[in-house]
Design an enzyme around this catalytic site. Structure first.
Site, mmCIF file in Angstrom:
data_model
loop_
_atom_site.group_PDB
_atom_site.id
_atom_site.type_symbol
_atom_site.label_atom_id
_atom_site.label_comp_id
_atom_site.label_asym_id
_atom_site.label_seq_id
_atom_site.Cartn_x
_atom_site.Cartn_y
_atom_site.Cartn_z
ATOM 1 N N ASP A 64 0.808 -1.226 0.000
ATOM 2 C CA ASP A 64 0.000 0.000 0.000
ATOM 3 C C ASP A 64 0.845 1.281 0.000
ATOM 4 O O ASP A 64 0.317 2.354 -0.273
ATOM 5 C CB ASP A 64 -0.942 0.024 1.222
ATOM 6 C CG ASP A 64 -0.197 -0.122 2.544
ATOM 7 O OD1 ASP A 64 1.035 -0.247 2.530
ATOM 8 O OD2 ASP A 64 -0.862 -0.114 3.604
ATOM 9 N N HIS A 65 2.136 1.187 0.264
ATOM 10 C CA HIS A 65 2.946 2.403 0.385
ATOM 11 C C HIS A 65 3.625 2.789 -0.935
ATOM 12 O O HIS A 65 3.446 3.886 -1.436
ATOM 13 C CB HIS A 65 4.033 2.218 1.450
ATOM 14 C CG HIS A 65 3.574 2.426 2.858
ATOM 15 N ND1 HIS A 65 2.616 1.659 3.458
ATOM 16 C CD2 HIS A 65 3.969 3.315 3.807
ATOM 17 C CE1 HIS A 65 2.432 2.078 4.709
ATOM 18 N NE2 HIS A 65 3.240 3.086 4.938
ATOM 19 N N ASP A 119 4.419 -1.166 11.215
ATOM 20 C CA ASP A 119 3.939 0.167 10.887
ATOM 21 C C ASP A 119 3.415 0.783 12.175
ATOM 22 O O ASP A 119 2.695 0.124 12.936
ATOM 23 C CB ASP A 119 2.823 0.105 9.837
ATOM 24 C CG ASP A 119 2.544 1.492 9.295
ATOM 25 O OD1 ASP A 119 3.069 1.826 8.216
ATOM 26 O OD2 ASP A 119 1.839 2.271 9.977
ATOM 27 N N ARG A 379 0.057 12.951 10.352
ATOM 28 C CA ARG A 379 1.378 13.548 10.623
ATOM 29 C C ARG A 379 1.623 14.730 9.701
ATOM 30 O O ARG A 379 1.320 14.649 8.514
ATOM 31 C CB ARG A 379 2.482 12.515 10.372
ATOM 32 C CG ARG A 379 2.422 11.415 11.366
ATOM 33 C CD ARG A 379 3.534 10.413 11.208
ATOM 34 N NE ARG A 379 3.445 9.533 12.351
ATOM 35 C CZ ARG A 379 3.807 8.267 12.353
ATOM 36 N NH1 ARG A 379 4.335 7.726 11.280
ATOM 37 N NH2 ARG A 379 3.676 7.550 13.444
ATOM 38 N N SER A 538 7.363 7.177 12.885
ATOM 39 C CA SER A 538 7.133 5.893 12.221
ATOM 40 C C SER A 538 7.935 4.749 12.850
ATOM 41 O O SER A 538 8.808 4.956 13.685
ATOM 42 C CB SER A 538 7.486 6.009 10.744
ATOM 43 O OG SER A 538 8.821 5.663 10.543
ATOM 44 N N ARG A 540 9.796 2.815 10.924
ATOM 45 C CA ARG A 540 10.799 2.411 9.927
ATOM 46 C C ARG A 540 12.155 2.132 10.586
ATOM 47 O O ARG A 540 12.778 3.014 11.158
ATOM 48 C CB ARG A 540 10.905 3.462 8.819
ATOM 49 C CG ARG A 540 11.401 4.809 9.254
ATOM 50 C CD ARG A 540 11.254 5.852 8.139
ATOM 51 N NE ARG A 540 9.846 6.193 7.954
ATOM 52 C CZ ARG A 540 9.398 7.389 7.573
ATOM 53 N NH1 ARG A 540 10.244 8.357 7.307
ATOM 54 N NH2 ARG A 540 8.112 7.624 7.443
HETATM 55 C C1 MIC Z 1 4.389 6.495 8.211
HETATM 56 O O1 MIC Z 1 3.216 6.801 8.350
HETATM 57 O O2 MIC Z 1 5.328 7.243 8.539
HETATM 58 C C2 MIC Z 1 4.729 5.149 7.616
HETATM 59 C C3 MIC Z 1 5.311 5.374 6.278
HETATM 60 O O3 MIC Z 1 3.553 4.395 7.458
HETATM 61 C C4 MIC Z 1 5.676 4.437 8.580
HETATM 62 C C5 MIC Z 1 6.208 3.166 8.066
HETATM 63 C C6 MIC Z 1 7.324 3.353 7.088
HETATM 64 O O4 MIC Z 1 8.148 4.257 7.245
HETATM 65 O O5 MIC Z 1 7.380 2.554 6.145
HETATM 66 C C7 MIC Z 1 5.068 4.149 9.956
HETATM 67 O O6 MIC Z 1 4.161 4.817 10.362
HETATM 68 O O7 MIC Z 1 5.573 3.277 10.667
HETATM 69 FE FE1 SF4 Z 2 0.196 4.937 5.163
HETATM 70 FE FE2 SF4 Z 2 1.583 5.635 7.329
HETATM 71 FE FE3 SF4 Z 2 0.077 7.433 6.007
HETATM 72 FE FE4 SF4 Z 2 -1.086 5.507 7.366
HETATM 73 S S1 SF4 Z 2 0.191 7.143 8.199
HETATM 74 S S2 SF4 Z 2 -1.630 6.185 5.308
HETATM 75 S S3 SF4 Z 2 0.296 3.785 7.075
HETATM 76 S S4 SF4 Z 2 1.916 6.383 5.246
#
Ligand code: MIC
Ligand code: SF4
Length: 645
Positions: A64-65, A119, A379, A538, A540
């Site tokens: 999904d990313h 995640d 965010r 996140s 990550r």
């Molecule tokens: C995000 O919302 O920052 C992400 C992208 O979903 C991350 C995961 C990632 O960095 O792949 C998260 O929330 O953990």
């Molecule tokens: Fe995707 Fe992270 Fe954004 Fe949720 S917050 S939509 S998991 S990138």
């Protein structure tokens, strides 16, 4: 003594430790989830652990990313994930099925169960009474291998809800109010458990919006009870047989209580660049808006799309606004098409984007220079949505829709009054469109599956065990609330590199200091110094793996965010906190620091000598004795392998 909802679920899954706040507990994880941006690393690690089949009750791998696919890299990753899923016993949810958290809530989340996901917004499933925790990929890989997840037992805060939400005020405003009160650090080491008479007025998607964005408080997770509302959701999803009632006992004891009267809430907005910079919308009313984005795992349910459609019906967007929507899942799209909401959005001029994370993580739809972008996401960190000058404001679907029509930030109550729009109310259809045909079951002949790896999937860089001492320069000094989006940015240019640590490492700290990568390599690695809540955001693990690859040996800060702290340990980077926060002031970038391995202890003071100034800085490491062993071994993968020998 009576138990809270969280305690009931945790007690049923406790395999090690005691549920005393702060002490390590081992939790058996029933379910796991990964998404593609963290998943490739998680599965490379899972392969390295060497287990033949996943051990969890259910594991799902979502794509999904990374959906832009502007060359071979993302599709290669997707193919790798699909092969791994087929071979090891994981359900594969391919691109197009939707955003992991929304899809999991619809089809897989179960009250009373535990879930670990790579995640940070995995707690979304807490809206369906799960203990659902976000973690780094390696911790998820270990859970797939059958290991318990070990974390400090959180304190449990009751968020007691009374009353009910007024028209045009919605679940997003509840969690923005929580953030306003407790800030982006206030949830660290806590579970936010929702209770009180107001709970029953919130639908499952409302609850999921709240538990999703609880991640922004730093909380370990958030959870709602399982009640008749939960049952109704499961019935509509044709899963009523999975319902169990889970409510707190009358004499349950909480560590503290936050009282929120839902009736008194008004539409709120979080200003750039932190989700806790919350003020009432009316204080910023009139702010010209360039862009509006509906969607993300926080606000992309059928309820949210319907709320947007309610306001947009028969109207067109302001000519100064560019607006787009990423619906949360295939189910949401099908329902919105059937019920007419999708057509309403198209008619009003909203761009229909893919069902993916998309713009939330800077995969397209970036704001213009200095542009104001209203988003229903969770965010608004510096640079997250494409570039540093974009100003992202976090709002509810109702605020976003009214403002998209007005061309400026507006309180939807005022807008609706002027435009003669009736209050919106949503009732969940008795039966939703259930179509699981695009979940791909694992192979029943795993020995026939050969895993295909594209050229961008680089092997995991090895990590060496810690030597007799750590010494080096302070490579960078940063302030409070540094996020993983600062440390390891994402976005359309960088996300495709997630399977290749040497390549992605070029971008470490890019938004803060463009020379960081070259300096770190030239100096042969060194230390990082930061303020409070370092590493928020996140899950990550690239924010630890890539600095480790550049030679970062230790991170010395005032305090850490939970997931990043665990990721540092897993990558063999020593986390240190100042015993006296004022010592932070006396360290500068370029100072040489040194500490001895023999001085490291999980309980005592650790002396770090600043060889440039001659000062001795007293620190401690906020990790357990086991975690310290992991760090000394050069990370968890080394540690796990050594234990298996
Ligand atoms: C995000 O919302 O920052 C992400 C992208 O979903 C991350 C995961 C990632 O960095 O792949 C998260 O929330 O953990
Ligand atoms: Fe995707 Fe992270 Fe954004 Fe949720 S917050 S939509 S998991 S990138």
């Amino acid at each position: 003594m009576g138990k809270t909802v969280a305690e009931k679920i945790l007690a049923g899954h406790l395999v090690a430790g005691e549920m005393t706040p702060g002490s390590p507990v081992g939790i058996r994880m029933d379910q796991t989830l990964t998404q593609d941006a963290t998943g490739t690393m998680a599965y490379l690690q899972f392969e390295a652990i060497g287990v033949e089949r996943v051990q969890a009750e259910l594991s799902v791998s979502y794509v999904d990313h990374n959906m832009i696919q502007d060359d071979y890299r993302n599709p290669d990753d997707h193919r790798y994930l699909q092969d791994v899923a087929a071979k090891y016993g994981i359900v594969f949810s391919p691109a197009g099925n939707g955003i992991c958290h929304q899809v999991h809530l619809e089809r897989f989340a179960r009250p009373g169960k535990t879930l670990i996901g790579s995640d940070s917004h995995t707690p979304t499933a807490g809206g369906l009474a799960m203990i659902a925790i976000g973690a780094g990929g390696l911790d998820v890989a270990l859970a797939m291998a059958g290991e318990p997840f070990v974390t400090p037992m959180p304190r449990i805060t009751l968020v007691r809800l009374t009353g009910s939400l007024q028209p045009f005020v919605s679940a997003k405003d509840v969690i923005l109010e929580v953030l306003r009160r407790i800030t982006v650090k206030g949830g660290v080491g806590r579970i936010l458990e929702y209770g009180g008479p107001g709970v029953k007025s919130l639908s499952v998607p409302d609850r999921a919006t709240i538990t999703n964005m609880g991640a922004e408080t730093g909380a370990t997770t958030s959870v709602f009870p399982s009640d008749e509302v939960t049952r109704r959701w499961l019935r509509a999803q044709e899963r009523e047989d999975q319902w169990v009632e889970i409510v707190a006992d009358d004499d349950a004891r909480y560590d503290d209580v936050i009282e929120i009267d839902l009736s008194s809430l008004e539409p709120l907005v979080a200003q750039p660049f932190q989700p806790d910079r919350v003020v009432p919308v009316r204080e910023l009313a009139g702010l010209p808006v360039d862009q509006v984005m509906f969607g993300s795992c926080t606000n992309s349910s059928l309820r949210d799309i319907s709320a947007v459609a309610h306001l947009l019906k028969g109207r067109v967007l302001s000519p100064t606004v560019d607006a787009g929507i990423s619906p949360g899942s295939r189910q949401v799209i099908l329902e919105a098409a059937e019920g007419g909401a999708l057509a309403t959005l198209v008619a009003s001029g909203v761009r229909i984007l893919e069902s993916s994370c998309g713009a939330c993580i800077g995969m397209g739809f970036a704001p213009p220079t200095e542009g104001v972008s209203l988003r229903t996401i969770n965010r608004n960190f510096l640079g997250r949505c494409g570039h540093k000058t974009g100003k992202v404001y976090l709002v509810s679907p109702e605020v976003a829709a009214a403002s998209a029509l007005a061309g400026h930030l507006v309180d939807p109550r005022d807008f609706a009054k002027e435009a003669g729009i009736a209050p919106f109310s949503f009732s969940l259809p008795e039966k939703l469109t259930i179509d699981d045909s695009r979940f791909i079951a694992p192979s029943d002949r795993p020995e026939t599956i050969t895993i295909r790896r594209g050229p961008n999937i680089a092997p995991l860089p090895p990590i060496e065990a810690m030597g007799e001492s750590l010494d080096g320069e302070v490579l960078l000094k940063v302030g409070d609330d540094i996020t993983t989006d600062h440390i390891m940015p994402a976005g359309a240019k960088i996300l495709p590199l997630r399977s290749n640590i040497p390549a992605i490492a070029r971008h470490v700290f890019e938004v803060v200091d463009a020379d960081f990568h070259d300096r770190a390599l030239a100096k042969g690695g060194g230390f990082l110094v930061g303020g409070a809540n370092y590493g928020q955001g996140s899950s990550r693990e690239h924010a630890a793996l890539a600095p480790r690859y550049l030679g970062v040996k230790a991170v010395l800060v005032k305090s850490f965010a939970r997931i990043h702290l665990a990721n540092l340990v897993n990558c063999g980077i020593l986390p240190l906190v100042f015993e006296d926060g004022t010592d932070y002031e006396a360290i500068e970038q370029g100072h040489r620091l040194k500490l001895k391995r023999q001085d490291l202890s999980p309980t005592g003071t650790i002396a770090v000598v600043n060889e440039t100034t001659g000062q001795t800085i007293r620190c401690r490491t906020p990790v357990s004795a086991d975690d310290l062993e992991v760090i000394l071994a050069g990370g968890k993968l080394n540690w796990v392998r050594a234990r298996k020998k």
